[in-house]
Design a protein around this motif. Structure first.
Motif, PDB file in Angstrom:
ATOM      1  N   ALA A  84       2.665   2.041   5.262  1.00 15.79           N
ATOM      2  CA  ALA A  84       1.546   1.183   5.674  1.00 15.79           C
ATOM      3  C   ALA A  84       0.818   1.774   6.877  1.00 15.79           C
ATOM      4  CB  ALA A  84       2.046  -0.218   5.984  1.00 15.79           C
ATOM      5  N   HIS A  85       1.560   2.364   7.815  1.00 18.07           N
ATOM      6  CA  HIS A  85       0.934   3.025   8.959  1.00 18.07           C
ATOM      7  C   HIS A  85       0.070   4.206   8.496  1.00 18.07           C
ATOM      8  CE1 HIS A  85       2.684   0.680  12.109  1.00 18.07           C
ATOM      9  NE2 HIS A  85       3.937   1.051  11.858  1.00 18.07           N
ATOM     10  N   LEU A  86       0.581   4.967   7.542  1.00 26.77           N
ATOM     11  CA  LEU A  86      -0.186   6.093   7.018  1.00 26.77           C
ATOM     12  C   LEU A  86      -1.446   5.615   6.307  1.00 26.77           C
ATOM     13  CD1 LEU A  86       2.776   8.256   5.694  1.00 26.77           C
ATOM     14  CD2 LEU A  86       1.197   8.896   7.522  1.00 26.77           C
ATOM     15  N   ALA A  87      -1.329   4.532   5.549  1.00 26.66           N
ATOM     16  CA  ALA A  87      -2.500   3.976   4.872  1.00 26.66           C
ATOM     17  C   ALA A  87      -3.542   3.509   5.873  1.00 26.66           C
ATOM     18  CB  ALA A  87      -2.074   2.823   3.963  1.00 26.66           C
ATOM     19  N   ALA A  88      -3.093   2.868   6.943  1.00 27.49           N
ATOM     20  CA  ALA A  88      -4.021   2.376   7.967  1.00 27.49           C
ATOM     21  C   ALA A  88      -4.740   3.535   8.654  1.00 27.49           C
ATOM     22  CB  ALA A  88      -3.273   1.529   8.988  1.00 27.49           C
ATOM     23  N   ALA A  89      -4.012   4.616   8.910  1.00 20.31           N
ATOM     24  CA  ALA A  89      -4.640   5.784   9.521  1.00 20.31           C
ATOM     25  C   ALA A  89      -5.669   6.409   8.589  1.00 20.31           C
ATOM     26  CB  ALA A  89      -3.568   6.810   9.896  1.00 20.31           C
ATOM     27  N   SER A  90      -5.332   6.477   7.308  1.00 20.12           N
ATOM     28  CA  SER A  90      -6.266   7.002   6.317  1.00 20.12           C
ATOM     29  C   SER A  90      -7.525   6.152   6.242  1.00 20.12           C
ATOM     30  CB  SER A  90      -5.581   7.053   4.942  1.00 20.12           C
ATOM     31  OG  SER A  90      -6.469   7.513   3.946  1.00 20.12           O
ATOM     32  N   LEU A  91      -7.356   4.848   6.261  1.00 19.96           N
ATOM     33  CA  LEU A  91      -8.506   3.945   6.217  1.00 19.96           C
ATOM     34  C   LEU A  91      -9.379   4.120   7.456  1.00 19.96           C
ATOM     35  CD1 LEU A  91     -10.226   1.681   5.135  1.00 19.96           C
ATOM     36  CD2 LEU A  91      -8.483   0.046   5.910  1.00 19.96           C
ATOM     37  N   ASP A  92      -8.764   4.220   8.628  1.00 21.31           N
ATOM     38  CA  ASP A  92      -9.550   4.398   9.845  1.00 21.31           C
ATOM     39  C   ASP A  92     -10.328   5.716   9.822  1.00 21.31           C
ATOM     40  OD1 ASP A  92      -9.017   1.986  11.018  1.00 21.31           O
ATOM     41  OD2 ASP A  92      -7.552   2.740  12.457  1.00 21.31           O
ATOM     42  N   ASP A  93      -9.697   6.776   9.312  1.00 24.66           N
ATOM     43  CA  ASP A  93     -10.421   8.045   9.184  1.00 24.66           C
ATOM     44  C   ASP A  93     -11.636   7.892   8.261  1.00 24.66           C
ATOM     45  OD1 ASP A  93      -8.969   9.871  10.818  1.00 24.66           O
ATOM     46  OD2 ASP A  93      -7.416  10.043   9.289  1.00 24.66           O
ATOM     47  N   THR A  94     -11.446   7.174   7.173  1.00 24.96           N
ATOM     48  CA  THR A  94     -12.539   6.982   6.217  1.00 24.96           C
ATOM     49  C   THR A  94     -13.657   6.161   6.837  1.00 24.96           C
ATOM     50  OG1 THR A  94     -10.920   7.043   4.409  1.00 24.96           O
ATOM     51  CG2 THR A  94     -13.109   6.184   3.899  1.00 24.96           C
ATOM     52  N   LEU A  95     -13.294   5.096   7.541  1.00 27.60           N
ATOM     53  CA  LEU A  95     -14.307   4.274   8.201  1.00 27.60           C
ATOM     54  C   LEU A  95     -15.079   5.099   9.230  1.00 27.60           C
ATOM     55  CD1 LEU A  95     -12.182   1.042   8.761  1.00 27.60           C
ATOM     56  CD2 LEU A  95     -14.072   1.307   7.133  1.00 27.60           C
ATOM     57  N   ALA A  96     -14.380   5.922   9.989  1.00 24.06           N
ATOM     58  CA  ALA A  96     -15.041   6.752  10.995  1.00 24.06           C
ATOM     59  C   ALA A  96     -15.989   7.748  10.338  1.00 24.06           C
ATOM     60  CB  ALA A  96     -13.995   7.475  11.835  1.00 24.06           C
ATOM     61  N   ALA A  97     -15.560   8.345   9.231  1.00 20.65           N
ATOM     62  CA  ALA A  97     -16.419   9.300   8.530  1.00 20.65           C
ATOM     63  C   ALA A  97     -17.680   8.620   8.015  1.00 20.65           C
ATOM     64  CB  ALA A  97     -15.655   9.944   7.372  1.00 20.65           C
ATOM     65  N   VAL A 120       0.839  -1.198   0.000  1.00 15.49           N
ATOM     66  CA  VAL A 120       0.000   0.000   0.000  1.00 15.49           C
ATOM     67  C   VAL A 120       0.873   1.247   0.000  1.00 15.49           C
ATOM     68  CG1 VAL A 120      -2.009  -1.036   1.134  1.00 15.49           C
ATOM     69  CG2 VAL A 120      -0.180  -0.076   2.531  1.00 15.49           C
ATOM     70  N   LYS A 121       0.368   2.276  -0.645  1.00  9.41           N
ATOM     71  CA  LYS A 121       1.005   3.598  -0.661  1.00  9.41           C
ATOM     72  C   LYS A 121       2.496   3.519  -1.006  1.00  9.41           C
ATOM     73  CE  LYS A 121      -2.325   5.002  -0.685  1.00  9.41           C
ATOM     74  NZ  LYS A 121      -2.682   5.775  -1.844  1.00  9.41           N
ATOM     75  N   THR A 122       2.811   2.740  -2.020  1.00  4.53           N
ATOM     76  CA  THR A 122       4.213   2.542  -2.393  1.00  4.53           C
ATOM     77  C   THR A 122       4.855   3.821  -2.928  1.00  4.53           C
ATOM     78  OG1 THR A 122       3.503   1.736  -4.567  1.00  4.53           O
ATOM     79  CG2 THR A 122       3.896   0.089  -2.844  1.00  4.53           C
ATOM     80  N   ARG A 123       4.045   4.744  -3.418  1.00  3.82           N
ATOM     81  CA  ARG A 123       4.605   5.998  -3.930  1.00  3.82           C
ATOM     82  C   ARG A 123       4.994   6.968  -2.808  1.00  3.82           C
ATOM     83  NH1 ARG A 123       0.592   8.202  -8.340  1.00  3.82           N
ATOM     84  NH2 ARG A 123       2.149   9.870  -8.413  1.00  3.82           N
ATOM     85  N   LEU A 124       4.703   6.591  -1.574  1.00  2.00           N
ATOM     86  CA  LEU A 124       5.191   7.386  -0.432  1.00  2.00           C
ATOM     87  C   LEU A 124       6.620   7.011  -0.057  1.00  2.00           C
ATOM     88  CD1 LEU A 124       2.095   7.430   1.967  1.00  2.00           C
ATOM     89  CD2 LEU A 124       2.891   9.255   0.445  1.00  2.00           C
ATOM     90  N   THR A 125       7.153   5.988  -0.719  1.00  2.00           N
ATOM     91  CA  THR A 125       8.500   5.489  -0.427  1.00  2.00           C
ATOM     92  C   THR A 125       9.423   5.774  -1.610  1.00  2.00           C
ATOM     93  OG1 THR A 125       7.537   3.701   0.870  1.00  2.00           O
ATOM     94  CG2 THR A 125       9.830   3.447   0.208  1.00  2.00           C
ATOM     95  N   PRO A 126      10.471   6.622  -1.395  1.00  2.00           N
ATOM     96  CA  PRO A 126      10.681   7.513  -0.261  1.00  2.00           C
ATOM     97  C   PRO A 126       9.712   8.722  -0.329  1.00  2.00           C
ATOM     98  CG  PRO A 126      12.346   7.927  -1.920  1.00  2.00           C
ATOM     99  CD  PRO A 126      11.503   6.799  -2.431  1.00  2.00           C
ATOM    100  N   PRO A 127       9.680   9.529   0.709  1.00  2.00           N
ATOM    101  CA  PRO A 127      10.582   9.609   1.853  1.00  2.00           C
ATOM    102  C   PRO A 127      10.260   8.636   2.993  1.00  2.00           C
ATOM    103  CG  PRO A 127       8.997  11.368   1.974  1.00  2.00           C
ATOM    104  CD  PRO A 127       8.742  10.661   0.672  1.00  2.00           C
ATOM    105  N   PHE A 128       9.054   8.061   3.006  1.00  2.00           N
ATOM    106  CA  PHE A 128       8.704   7.158   4.096  1.00  2.00           C
ATOM    107  C   PHE A 128       9.116   5.730   3.760  1.00  2.00           C
ATOM    108  CE2 PHE A 128       5.700  10.703   4.289  1.00  2.00           C
ATOM    109  CZ  PHE A 128       5.885  11.125   5.589  1.00  2.00           C
ATOM    110  N   SER A 129       9.402   4.952   4.772  1.00  5.36           N
ATOM    111  CA  SER A 129       9.711   3.539   4.570  1.00  5.36           C
ATOM    112  C   SER A 129       8.427   2.785   4.252  1.00  5.36           C
ATOM    113  CB  SER A 129      10.341   2.959   5.836  1.00  5.36           C
ATOM    114  OG  SER A 129       9.356   2.813   6.859  1.00  5.36           O
ATOM    115  N   PRO A 130       8.527   1.555   3.720  1.00  4.48           N
ATOM    116  CA  PRO A 130       7.309   0.770   3.471  1.00  4.48           C
ATOM    117  C   PRO A 130       6.461   0.562   4.724  1.00  4.48           C
ATOM    118  CG  PRO A 130       9.152  -0.167   2.261  1.00  4.48           C
ATOM    119  CD  PRO A 130       9.728   0.905   3.143  1.00  4.48           C
ATOM    120  N   VAL A 131       7.106   0.358   5.870  1.00  7.81           N
ATOM    121  CA  VAL A 131       6.350   0.187   7.116  1.00  7.81           C
ATOM    122  C   VAL A 131       5.623   1.479   7.481  1.00  7.81           C
ATOM    123  CG1 VAL A 131       6.569  -0.200   9.599  1.00  7.81           C
ATOM    124  CG2 VAL A 131       7.807  -1.664   7.998  1.00  7.81           C
ATOM    125  N   GLU A 132       6.299   2.609   7.344  1.00  9.50           N
ATOM    126  CA  GLU A 132       5.671   3.899   7.651  1.00  9.50           C
ATOM    127  C   GLU A 132       4.526   4.190   6.682  1.00  9.50           C
ATOM    128  OE1 GLU A 132       9.504   6.258   9.582  1.00  9.50           O
ATOM    129  OE2 GLU A 132       9.179   6.270   7.402  1.00  9.50           O
TER     130      GLU A 132
END
Length: 219
Positions: A30-43, A16-28
């Motif tokens: 993935a954390h950003l993607a998970a946060a985005s998904l949780d925001d969407t689910l909450a909305a 997920v979100k492979t175009r964020l790497t760099p500057p973020f690592s693949p693990v980071e």
């Protein structure tokens, strides 16, 4: 009954979100993607609708989806157009699909679609619109709603291109469907997108995670 669907995939590093790497690592990323998904689910959890559905690819379902009472539908096989088409083939009620990459999503953004989809056909103003379309700033789309779901109007549309949104809307109109417009939103593909969205929605889970991981770090 109106259904709102979130299409998402498991937030695994390198998937997920492979175009964020760099500057973020693949693990980071993935954390950003998970946060985005949780925001969407909450909305979506806050929307005044009868049914919420998570159209999911993966095995580890987000805990928030279960907490908010989302029904789970595994994604079909094939390219994105085939998977979207399958969803709109199996839905029998008015439905609005949103992606997982716009954590800034608010009720206001989707309100016209929800009103139009829920209105009885006797309401001439609302029934004049068959579909609702939310274009993305990168040329794709973040939302698609249909009063009468049809997969055939999606199947075969080229996805993940700068003209995908234009081609999808053209397909809808070519089928004689009246299309209502939702606002243009920025979905998150690049670090610049992430910075912009974090600024738009500074109190979101995504923005907090973006700042925690080092917003604006050089590539």
């Amino acid at each position: 009954m109106t259904t709102v669907v979130v299409i998402a995939k498991e937030c695994r590093p390198g998937r997920v979100k492979t175009r964020l790497t760099p500057p973020f690592s693949p693990v980071e990323a993935a954390h950003l993607a998970a946060a985005s998904l949780d925001d969407t689910l909450a909305a979506v959890g806050d929307l005044p609708v009868a049914r919420r559905l998570l159209y999911f690819a993966g095995t580890r379902v987000p805990a928030l989806a279960r907490d908010l009472g989302f029904e789970l539908l595994p994604q079909a096989d094939g390219g994105l157009d085939a998977r979207l088409a399958h969803l709109f083939d199996v839905l029998a009620e008015p439905a609005l699909l949103v992606g997982m990459d716009t954590p800034q999503l608010t009720t206001t953004d989707v309100a016209p679609a929800l009103v139009g989809l829920a209105a009885p056909r006797s309401d001439a103003t609302s029934s004049a619109v068959d579909c609702w379309f939310g274009p993305a700033a990168d040329g794709g789309f973040w939302a698609l709603g249909m009063r009468e779901p049809r997969g055939d109007v999606i199947r075969g549309v080229p996805m993940s291109r700068a003209d995908t949104g234009a081609l999808q809307r053209r397909r809808l109109e070519a089928e004689g469907l009246a299309v209502g417009a939702l606002p243009v939103l920025t979905d998150i593909d690049t670090a610049d997108d992430a910075s912009l969205v974090a600024a738009i929605a500074p109190s979101s889970r995504f923005a907090h995670e973006f700042r925690r991981l080092g917003a604006g770090r050089p590539a």
